[in-house]
Design an enzyme around this catalytic site. Structure first.
Site, mmCIF file in Angstrom:
data_model
loop_
_atom_site.group_PDB
_atom_site.id
_atom_site.type_symbol
_atom_site.label_atom_id
_atom_site.label_comp_id
_atom_site.label_asym_id
_atom_site.label_seq_id
_atom_site.Cartn_x
_atom_site.Cartn_y
_atom_site.Cartn_z
ATOM 1 N N SER A 133 38.971 33.046 45.379
ATOM 2 C CA SER A 133 39.604 33.289 44.084
ATOM 3 C C SER A 133 39.371 32.062 43.218
ATOM 4 C CB SER A 133 41.114 33.514 44.269
ATOM 5 O OG SER A 133 41.801 33.476 43.031
ATOM 6 N N TYR A 146 49.905 30.567 46.775
ATOM 7 C CA TYR A 146 48.638 31.296 46.783
ATOM 8 C C TYR A 146 47.464 30.367 46.504
ATOM 9 C CZ TYR A 146 45.070 34.748 45.594
ATOM 10 O OH TYR A 146 43.910 35.490 45.559
#
Length: 249
Positions: A133, A146
């Protein structure tokens, strides 16, 4: 076409995993799919003449059983299983959510890579695709759990290239920005209204956009390693900077 080559995709019951499985099948790979939602996974597998097996990457026994069901050689492993939970600041973080994110995004990826290492090596042209990501190199308020997990994915990808230097194994990390999947629905514990606001008034990427990158990376010549692919929608400049037609960012 890549007839007779085997590709494995985790978290393949929906989103980027499902799209990647379909794209790889269209490119000629035989697919072995893993996910916790076996009913949904089986439906996906049938449409691409693939194979579906229950898989929970947070469970060592599940990973071992899945690996044992695979052929002796595997050419591609797409480590896609993972996701985000919550959006609390560090001063209020939920330990269970952080542990769950590390279990799936980091340890799950490592477990799958370890379990399939021998099969990838046996293929003579093994390729690990880690779905990371932009959170792997950017941060944003409320996203520490995250982003820390995805920073760890990046560290693993880079370390694997060092450890596998000289072996017929490639490692590619694909880092998407805003992609409209079930990602936000899971992050906000099924709150559809809150999840919809993430994508409101903007044009995010689609799962198929990431799947295109997966196939492109895997179909380069064996001597070519695509280290990293960063993909954002044109409406996004950073993880926390998104253009919205309503004027809000």
């Amino acid at each position: 076409m890549n007839n007779n080559k085997i590709a494995v995709v985790t978290g393949a019951s929906s989103g980027i995993g499902e799209a990647s499985a379909r794209a790889l099948a269209a490119a000629g790979y035989t697919l072995y799919l893993g996910a916790r939602r076996l009913d949904r996974l089986t439906t996906v597998a049938k449409t691409i003449s693939g194979h579906a097996f229950a898989l929970d990457v947070t469970d060592i026994a599940s990973v071992q059983a899945f690996a044992a069901a695979l052929p002796r050689q595997v050419h591609v492993l797409v480590n896609n299983a993972g996701g985000a939970l919550g959006l609390a600041p560090v001063a209020e973080f939920d330990e269970d959510q952080w542990l769950a994110m590390y279990q799936s995004n980091v340890l799950g990826l490592a477990r799958m890579t370890r379990a399939l290492h021998g099969k990838l090596l046996a293929s003579g042209d093994g390729h690990v695709i880690n779905i990371g990501s932009i959170a792997g190199f950017e941060t944003y308020a409320g996203g520490a759990g995250y982003t820390a997990a995805k920073h760890a994915v990046r560290a693993i990808s880079e370390t694997l290239r060092l450890e596998w230097l000289g072996k017929p194994l490639r490692v590619t990390e694909i880092d998407p920005g805003l992609v409209e999947t079930d990602f936000s629905l899971v992050r906000f514990a099924g709150d559809a209204e809150r999840a919809a606001k993430v994508y409101a008034d903007t044009r995010p990427l689609l799962a198929e956009d990431i799947a295109d990158a997966v196939v492109w990376a895997t179909t380069r010549p064996a001597h070519v390693n695509v280290d990293q692919i960063v993909i954002r929608p044109t409406d996004q400049a950073r993880a926390d900077k998104v253009f919205r037609r309503s004027g809000a960012s």
